[in-house]
Design an enzyme around this catalytic site. Sequence first.
Site, PDB file in Angstrom:
ATOM      1  N   TYR A  61      22.459 -44.699  80.649  1.00 20.16           N
ATOM      2  CA  TYR A  61      21.997 -43.666  81.582  1.00 20.16           C
ATOM      3  C   TYR A  61      23.156 -42.741  81.892  1.00 20.16           C
ATOM      4  O   TYR A  61      24.248 -43.205  82.236  1.00 20.16           O
ATOM      5  CB  TYR A  61      21.484 -44.299  82.893  1.00 20.16           C
ATOM      6  N   GLU A  63      22.793 -39.365  83.693  1.00 25.98           N
ATOM      7  CA  GLU A  63      22.355 -38.145  84.396  1.00 25.98           C
ATOM      8  C   GLU A  63      23.572 -37.339  84.814  1.00 25.98           C
ATOM      9  O   GLU A  63      24.550 -37.892  85.343  1.00 25.98           O
ATOM     10  CB  GLU A  63      21.518 -38.510  85.622  1.00 25.98           C
ATOM     11  N   ASP A 207      13.966 -17.503  71.091  1.00 23.59           N
ATOM     12  CA  ASP A 207      13.618 -18.879  70.729  1.00 23.59           C
ATOM     13  C   ASP A 207      13.684 -18.946  69.208  1.00 23.59           C
ATOM     14  O   ASP A 207      12.751 -18.519  68.523  1.00 23.59           O
ATOM     15  CB  ASP A 207      12.219 -19.214  71.244  1.00 23.59           C
ATOM     16  N   THR A 233      15.335 -25.847  68.398  1.00 26.25           N
ATOM     17  CA  THR A 233      15.201 -27.275  68.115  1.00 26.25           C
ATOM     18  C   THR A 233      16.227 -27.634  67.044  1.00 26.25           C
ATOM     19  O   THR A 233      16.710 -26.767  66.312  1.00 26.25           O
ATOM     20  CB  THR A 233      13.781 -27.632  67.612  1.00 26.25           C
ATOM     21  N   LYS A 236      14.655 -28.801  62.466  1.00 23.48           N
ATOM     22  CA  LYS A 236      13.987 -28.054  61.391  1.00 23.48           C
ATOM     23  C   LYS A 236      15.021 -27.777  60.286  1.00 23.48           C
ATOM     24  O   LYS A 236      15.644 -28.713  59.819  1.00 23.48           O
ATOM     25  CB  LYS A 236      13.349 -26.795  61.985  1.00 23.48           C
ATOM     26  N   ARG A 242      15.316 -35.009  66.013  1.00 25.58           N
ATOM     27  CA  ARG A 242      14.283 -34.311  66.786  1.00 25.58           C
ATOM     28  C   ARG A 242      14.824 -34.055  68.189  1.00 25.58           C
ATOM     29  O   ARG A 242      15.226 -34.985  68.884  1.00 25.58           O
ATOM     30  CB  ARG A 242      13.046 -35.204  66.846  1.00 25.58           C
TER      31      ARG A 242
END
Length: 421
Positions: A61, A63, A207, A233, A236, A242
């Site tokens: 974790y 954060e 984008d 992203t 691709k 991903r």
Amino acid sequence: MGAEPYYGPDFGLLRRQDPELAQVLLDELERVRGGIQLIASENFTSPAVLAALGSTLTNKYAEGYPGRRYYGGCEVVDRAERLAIERACRLFGAEHANVQPHSGASANLAAYAALLQPGDTMLAMALPHGGHLTHGSKVNFSGRWFDVVPYGVRRDSELIDYDEVRDLALRHQPKLIVCGATAYPRLIDFAAFRGIADDVGAWLLADVAHPIGLMAGGAIPSAVPYADVVTFTTHKALRGPRGGAILCTRELAARIDRAVFPFVQGGPLMHVVAAKAVAFGEAMRPEFAGYTRKVIANAQALAEALDAEGMRAVSGGTDTHLALIDLRGVGVPGVEAERRCAAAGITLNRNVIPYDPEPAAVTSGIRVGTPCVTTQGMGPEDLKELGSLVARAVRDPGGAEEVRARVTALLAIHQPYLSEF
Ligand code: DSN
């Protein structure tokens, strides 16, 4: 686990412990090895990216951001995130990078949250003309929470109508202009969008989920010098895990970071962040630049071959990794073409074309892309053959077995996850 220390993915262990799930992984590997993948938004990551994804960093974790976490014990994962940020900034010439978005949709949600209030006006490309779902579709948060003015492509050229974008911007005075698309085969003129945004005092968000890999390899011009915020992203043409990421100016860095965490997301996926660092490192290598040029040459060869078969390339061709194909000339709807190609061992997706008379579930078109086949080592000659195989599969479902035999022959030479890349 035996006496040897455990470092990472161990397929044999998974097979012994959970044969049912292990079989799913084997079957998926078998599926991609048994067919040709022409989905424009997919790729095959390197084994190094897969190793980072399958690592123990998934347990942590974290954060917050490196050096400013809300959990103890983050000093090691901090190094992974710093590497990913530094490499992203270097690779794209950006002032700031946030590598935590779980996806392109989360990246866009965070970018909107940083720049807009609910109800604000934004200008973005319409989904039926090739825009993204998160650019204002009514079925998505973006269309529900913002006042979205859509722009499209011209009916005659099937290219973005920059005059229309300017007129709409002047009339609606948007706070944000969004450019970038999911099914637009041509280069986007980011300088033109910058000029329009400046004329109306709007932020510019690019984008570039689709072409970011080509920009990383220098095969097409980058959006980074023009846009205030760039979302993308990593899975691709960029060939990473991903996930999503955001680049922005120094001025917007704190706003973007606060929007990603704590506004949109909680703990980052540190194994994915590490895998992004690996992918950015791979994209800096000279061979990646060669790969991106080949991706485009392959897409052009495929589009030309399909065009020669009476399957018209929307806008007359492609400058990128994808082509949008109008099937009305062969009289087969996109949904049926997708099914017939699948039966012949070729995976692609149906796609609406601009001004499509058919609904999205049927469509008059298909979208094809070359990131996967290029990673497998195919070249323009292979893509020419693939073009005629796709055309045959679409026209003649009875010949599916013969097409599949040629697909198998091509795959025998170009197998994913068997050959070096
Ligand atoms: N759904 C994604 C695509 O296939 O293009 C959007 O990035």
